[in-house]
Design a protein around this motif. Structure first.
Motif, short mmCIF file in Angstrom:
data_model
loop_
_atom_site.label_atom_id
_atom_site.label_comp_id
_atom_site.label_asym_id
_atom_site.label_seq_id
_atom_site.Cartn_x
_atom_site.Cartn_y
_atom_site.Cartn_z
N ALA A 1 45.03 44.90 41.85
CA ALA A 1 46.17 45.68 42.80
C ALA A 1 48.08 44.76 42.85
O ALA A 1 47.90 45.37 43.97
N PRO B 1 46.76 46.13 38.03
CA PRO B 1 45.94 46.79 37.80
C PRO B 1 45.60 47.50 35.83
O PRO B 1 44.50 46.63 36.05
N GLU C 1 48.04 42.69 44.54
CA GLU C 1 48.17 41.83 45.29
C GLU C 1 48.73 40.63 45.47
O GLU C 1 49.55 40.17 45.89
#
Lengths: 188, 188
Positions: free
Chosen positions: A82, A77, A84
């Motif tokens: 995010a 973040p 991933e």
């Protein structure tokens, strides 16, 4: 007398296959020429995915992998993502750790040294002003990378230090990082 | 009038967060200092596994990842393995592909250029005589790496070429490969 040779392993490597490979390359050096490949597709933001399967080496296209490997890059973040996946500069550390480890294990085997345990810890510093183009005097890449190696092996400390220095010099990923390697980017 | 700003995204990146991050770094450049880390454990032969979770950046230890990422290096049979994973020099290509892609996407967003599709194909040449120590005049690492980039974007070819050149120069992994980066190996 030599019936055991074909299955003798040291550090998990087949000694007979090691000797055969090295003899074949000494006789035909072009067998040592490899080309490795990856294909990558952007997904969204800092997320993208690579597929790795085929390569050329030992004089032929390899067909040993029936399904491709897939790996996802992401960003945390704080870097607009995010989580991933790990991010690309972290995957570089994974590649470096693995390459120095395998080079160490291989040359230990070649020297007849049994390794019982081997673990590494890596860290590297990056100033993101380089990536962002905020200060063109700052290099965008790693400033330096440190590898701490924990080894348990049946040899002297001097032999371990020699192996560590030799692995650092002969690891393909470590050499790619330590030396300037040309990268070309062209539009397909 | 500006209520939409907080959720405006370009190429999947939050524009407001991008601007905030850059403004914060301009005011306090030390926020751009990051340290990335990996831990790796040898399993057997050419197989080893990395764990990646924590890093330092933006002035603090990151705690956004509740579980670590894990990645396995392996080798194909022709390199004495059993395809336990991609090998380290292939993971380097994955890292490079992802980093050039994310750098491209980020700077496209900063320039207001929408990217519709982006895919890359990478290949690189290695002569394994270097790794094996059979010829000390052969570098163990990549001789060169080629990236072919397929892009569909709402901009001119000239803008694309500029972005490609800029991304190559500012990608942290690409810069780490193109430039000599010191790597130290010490016994823990």
């Amino acid at each position: 007398m030599n019936t055991q040779d074909q299955t003798t392993r040291i550090n998990g490597l087949d000694q007979a296959q090691m000797v055969q490979t090295i003899d074949a390359i000494k006789e035909t050096p072009s067998l040592a020429r490899f080309q490795f490949r990856a294909r990558n597709t952007w997904i969204d933001g800092g997320e993208n995915r690579s597929t790795i399967q085929d390569f050329y080496g030992a004089g032929r296209e390899d067909d040993s992998r029936t399904t491709p490997f897939q790996f996802t890059n992401g960003e945390p973040p704080v870097l607009l993502g995010a989580n991933e996946g790990a991010n690309p500069v972290e995957f570089l550390l994974h590649a470096l750790a693995g390459c120095v480890t395998t080079t160490f294990i291989l040359h230990a085997a070649a020297r007849g040294i049994q390794i019982r345990e081997l673990a590494t810890e890596l860290d590297g510093d990056i100033d993101l002003q380089g990536l962002l183009g905020l200060d063109e005097t700052v290099s965008p890449g790693y400033e330096q990378i440190r590898i701490k190696m924990h080894v348990q092996a049946d040899c002297t400390d001097q032999e371990l230090d020699d192996l560590m220095a030799y692995s650092r010099e002969h690891s393909p990923v470590c050499n790619t990082v330590c030396r300037p390697v040309p990268v070309t980017v062209t539009r397909a």
